[in-house]
Design an enzyme around this catalytic site. Structure first.
Site, short mmCIF file in Angstrom:
data_model
loop_
_atom_site.label_atom_id
_atom_site.label_comp_id
_atom_site.label_asym_id
_atom_site.label_seq_id
_atom_site.Cartn_x
_atom_site.Cartn_y
_atom_site.Cartn_z
N CYS A 142 1.10 -6.35 5.25
CA CYS A 142 0.43 -6.71 3.46
C CYS A 142 -1.29 -6.03 3.07
CB CYS A 142 0.05 -8.28 3.85
SG CYS A 142 1.35 -9.11 4.11
N CYS A 161 -8.42 6.25 -1.02
CA CYS A 161 -7.31 5.94 -1.59
C CYS A 161 -6.94 5.69 -3.33
CB CYS A 161 -6.08 6.02 -0.34
SG CYS A 161 -6.28 3.65 -0.42
#
Length: 383
Positions: free
Chosen positions: A197, A343
């Site tokens: 997750c 990212c």
């Protein structure tokens, strides 16, 4: 579990009145709840609603296993906690919240990671286990421990928009033993195939939906009312509101309790799954700290591990090294000054840092919390 000596105070009768007046539930089922000992493994997204509803329902003894601390990134889905608990051990914050919800309970906390060394010792003290973990090694560990100890395991999992619920290792009123997790998944998926997750995300409301269903199954297992999900696997899609239920059966080749069991004691589940149950903590830096470094003229390197098309769309001038090529380009990353890796949201960069630390010995890497998305939001730019 015996209810012979279970009694209620006037305050408890008043609290549980809406249960007791249900004809199919009644006083006897409420006594069973008070007599029960339920272990909840994980107090995060799933554990939050499970713990809240089991405590509210009147489960007499609730055990909580969790070694994590409350983080601000948890609060999007872990409704058990508030901002004032950030930095506190989750089990302590959870116990305080549950006692304020229902002071008539016994809350036992285990501020530790569940492992092959302690799982049997902890689980043996409970009647039912609710598995709210988020990784394969711990799911197999919980399953095998429950099978070896003959404990029912109420299972749930979530990812992005999908949730799953089932009841494993449950013996029904006719004495028939139902399937367990290994009947459904004999072996784990290849490492890296299914993201966590933290990497793939989860819709914040989904754990509330699935965790409530999980708590419902625990209550049915404890009280004996209704039909549990034993032998059935429930899948919910929050985007389409589609629900599917699959039938599952016991497999005679199950390595734990099939015809010829090969797993007769707990094993090394990290080795079995080819992944760690708990990722090593990595250093992080907030957008504010990142900006202060820049303003102070600090000498550091910035690495972007997104894909080239993402980089072309928007970037902050970092050196582009896509995640899949990090290992082969490790020499481009400076080991002698601070390096900030980012990212889009922080999941891929965390994975890159762990790979670089474990395989190439880096000790100077920092993950940008929230990734470039958080940076652009803070600096009022658009993606």
């Amino acid at each position: 579990m015996s209810t012979e000596n279970i009694t209620f105070s006037p305050a408890e009768y008043a609290r549980y009145n809406r249960h007791i007046i249900i004809p199919e539930f009644g006083l006897e089922a409420q006594k069973k709840l008070k007599a029960a000992k339920v272990l909840v493994i994980g107090s995060g997204g799933l554990g939050s609603p499970v713990l809240l509803y089991l405590a509210a329902a009147g489960v007499g003894t609730i055990g909580i296993v969790d070694f994590d601390v409350v983080d601000d990134s948890n609060l999007q889905r872990q409704v058990l906690f508030g901002v004032e608990e950030i930095g506190k051990p989750k089990v302590e914050a959870a116990k305080q919240r549950l006692q304020s919800l229902n002071p008539h309970l016994n809350i036992i906390t285990y501020n530790t990671q569940l492992t092959s060394a302690n799982a049997l010792e902890i689980i043996k003290e409970y009647d039912v286990v609710a598995d709210g973990t988020d990784n394969f090694p711990t799911r197999y560990l919980v399953n095998d421990a429950c099978v070896l100890l003959n404990k029912p395991n109420v299972y749930a999992s979530i990812f992005q928009f999908e949730g799953q619920v089932s009841v494993f290792n449950y013996t029904n009123a006719a004495g028939e033993l139902g399937p367990n997790y290994r009947d459904l998944y004999p072996t784990p998926p290849p490492p890296g195939l299914v993201p966590s997750c933290a990497e793939g995300g989860v819709l914040g409301v989904l754990p509330g939906i699935i965790g409530s269903l999980q708590a419902n199954e625990v209550i049915k297992v404890v009280t004996g009312i209704g039909e549990t999900l034993s032998g059935r696997f429930f899948v919910f899609d929050a985007l389409t509101f589609e629900v599917r239920t699959f039938n599952i059966k016991r497999n005679e080749n199950n390595p734990v309790n099939g015809k010829n069991p090969t797993v007769t004691a707990l094993i090394d589940y990290e080795q079995f799954c080819g992944m760690k149950a708990v990722e090593k903590t990595i250093k992080e830096i907030s957008v504010e700290e990142f900006e202060s470094w820049r303003e102070a003229g600090e000498n550091f390197q910035v690495i972007d591990v997104r894909e080239p098309n993402e980089y072309e769309e928007v970037n902050i001038g970092a050196l582009l090294i896509p995640l899949g090529t990090v290992a082969e380009n490790a020499e481009k990353i400076d080991k002698h000054r601070k390096v900030v890796v980012h990212c889009k949201l922080g999941g891929r960069s965390a994975k890159a840092i762990r790979e670089l630390e474990e395989k190439h010995g880096f000790t100077n890497l920092y993950n940008l919390k929230g990734g470039i998305t958080a940076y652009l939001q803070k600096t009022q730019q658009t993606v």
